[in-house]
Design a protein around this motif. Structure first.
Motif, short mmCIF file in Angstrom:
data_model
loop_
_atom_site.label_atom_id
_atom_site.label_comp_id
_atom_site.label_asym_id
_atom_site.label_seq_id
_atom_site.Cartn_x
_atom_site.Cartn_y
_atom_site.Cartn_z
N ALA A 140 0.81 -1.22 0.00
CA ALA A 140 0.00 0.00 0.00
C ALA A 140 0.84 1.26 0.00
CB ALA A 140 -0.92 0.01 1.22
N TYR A 141 2.11 1.15 0.39
CA TYR A 141 2.94 2.34 0.56
C TYR A 141 3.70 2.75 -0.70
CZ TYR A 141 1.95 1.62 5.48
OH TYR A 141 1.31 1.46 6.69
N GLN A 142 3.60 1.96 -1.77
CA GLN A 142 4.27 2.33 -3.01
C GLN A 142 3.65 1.59 -4.18
OE1 GLN A 142 6.54 0.34 -0.68
NE2 GLN A 142 5.41 -1.34 -1.64
N ALA A 143 3.88 2.11 -5.39
CA ALA A 143 3.49 1.37 -6.58
C ALA A 143 4.42 0.17 -6.75
CB ALA A 143 3.57 2.27 -7.81
N VAL A 144 3.86 -0.94 -7.21
CA VAL A 144 4.65 -2.16 -7.38
C VAL A 144 4.45 -2.68 -8.80
CG1 VAL A 144 5.16 -4.47 -6.53
CG2 VAL A 144 4.36 -2.71 -4.94
N ALA A 155 -3.53 0.25 -1.35
CA ALA A 155 -3.41 1.67 -1.02
C ALA A 155 -4.79 2.28 -0.78
CB ALA A 155 -2.70 2.41 -2.16
N PHE A 156 -5.77 1.86 -1.58
CA PHE A 156 -7.15 2.30 -1.37
C PHE A 156 -7.64 1.91 0.02
CE2 PHE A 156 -11.56 0.96 -1.16
CZ PHE A 156 -12.24 2.12 -1.54
N LEU A 157 -7.38 0.66 0.40
CA LEU A 157 -7.88 0.16 1.68
C LEU A 157 -7.24 0.89 2.85
CD1 LEU A 157 -9.90 -1.93 2.66
CD2 LEU A 157 -8.05 -3.59 2.80
N LEU A 158 -5.96 1.21 2.72
CA LEU A 158 -5.28 1.96 3.76
C LEU A 158 -5.86 3.36 3.88
CD1 LEU A 158 -3.02 2.42 5.85
CD2 LEU A 158 -1.46 2.88 3.93
N SER A 159 -6.06 4.03 2.76
CA SER A 159 -6.61 5.38 2.78
C SER A 159 -8.04 5.39 3.32
CB SER A 159 -6.58 5.97 1.36
OG SER A 159 -7.08 7.29 1.34
N PHE A 160 -8.84 4.42 2.89
CA PHE A 160 -10.21 4.30 3.39
C PHE A 160 -10.22 4.10 4.90
CE2 PHE A 160 -13.56 1.03 4.40
CZ PHE A 160 -14.63 1.93 4.47
N SER A 161 -9.33 3.25 5.39
CA SER A 161 -9.26 2.96 6.83
C SER A 161 -8.93 4.21 7.63
CB SER A 161 -8.22 1.88 7.11
OG SER A 161 -8.53 0.68 6.44
#
Length: 259
Positions: A140-144, A155-161
């Motif tokens: 979630a912390y970078q593009a892979v 990354a979406f789930l982290l931001s949503f949380s």
């Protein structure tokens, strides 16, 4: 008090379910494999003397969130924990992977936890203290590159949380996001990773039990984000300071060379 865990049949979800039972919660277990859920329910009853109800369901199917929510509300006297753990990754170049399979992954990784959380928040608000755990990833912390959509979904789930946590900060519901790194699960097989890449990941992998211990401890302590393992904490932290292009080049060097 009940805890609902999606993707509960194996790996991190299974380990979290056992720890929540150990801490006195009855379980609502959801995953595709009925046999694995039945075995887990029996282990919970034998080891921790807690009840475990199970629902075998393809969580990427249309209407799955509504089915799970209705089932949970019909079986839980008081829902206090929601663990959105179901999800998977796909390894390969975006244009070469099936669009339908990638959309299926996005449905499971993003749409399902959003829909379940929305449906079950009223019930969680009725508990004296309630918790939501969304299982993301250090991706979630970078593009892979070669895991592009998987990383984006996490990354979406982290931001949503984090956004939901702030919205609910004055309520009885605490929201936590778990961001594990490489873990000894079936993730690599499901993602279609080759043996060489799996062997590389295994060198730094944590066990599901170690990840679950960090997850449940942090969840019940009300932490916002949990990154288990020193190496994972360091690598996730460095993404805030290292230029994105360099981070992406490093990630590509790890994953793309095995394509």
């Amino acid at each position: 008090m009940y805890a609902l865990v999606t993707g509960a049949s194996r790996g991190i979800g299974r380990a979290i379910s056992l720890l929540l039972a150990q801490r006195g919660y009855d379980l609502l277990l959801v995953a595709r494999s009925e046999d694995q859920l039945t075995a887990l329910a029996q282990e919970i009853a034998q080891k921790h003397q807690r009840q475990a109800q199970l629902l075998a369901l393809d969580l990427a199917a249309p209407g799955a969130a509504d089915t799970v929510a209705a089932w949970a509300l019909g079986h839980a006297e008081q829902l206090a924990v929601l663990v959105n753990n179901a999800g998977y990754g796909l390894w390969g170049r975006f244009e070469q992977l099936s669009l339908a399979e990638q959309q299926n992954m996005l449905q499971l990784n993003m749409a399902l936890p959003v829909a379940l959380t929305h449906a079950l928040l009223p019930a969680l608000h009725r508990a004296p203290k309630a918790y939501i755990l969304n299982v993301s990833s250090t991706a979630a912390y970078q593009a892979v590159p070669s895991l592009s959509l998987y990383a984006a979904s996490k990354a979406f789930l982290l931001s949503f949380s984090r956004g939901l946590r702030y919205e609910l900060k004055a309520s009885n519901v605490s929201v936590t996001c778990l961001c594990p790194g490489a873990t000894t699960t079936a993730f690599a097989d499901r993602a279609g990773m080759g043996a060489e890449l799996q062997a590389t990941a295994n060198k730094v992998s944590m066990t599901p039990e170690a990840v679950a211990e960090a997850a449940v401890t942090g969840l019940l302590a009300g932490e916002a984000e949990i990154v288990p393992g020193v190496l994972n904490k360091v690598s996730a932290g460095l993404t805030s300071f290292v230029p994105k292009g360099i981070v992406e080049k490093i990630a590509a060097g790890i994953y793309e060379k095995y394509l």
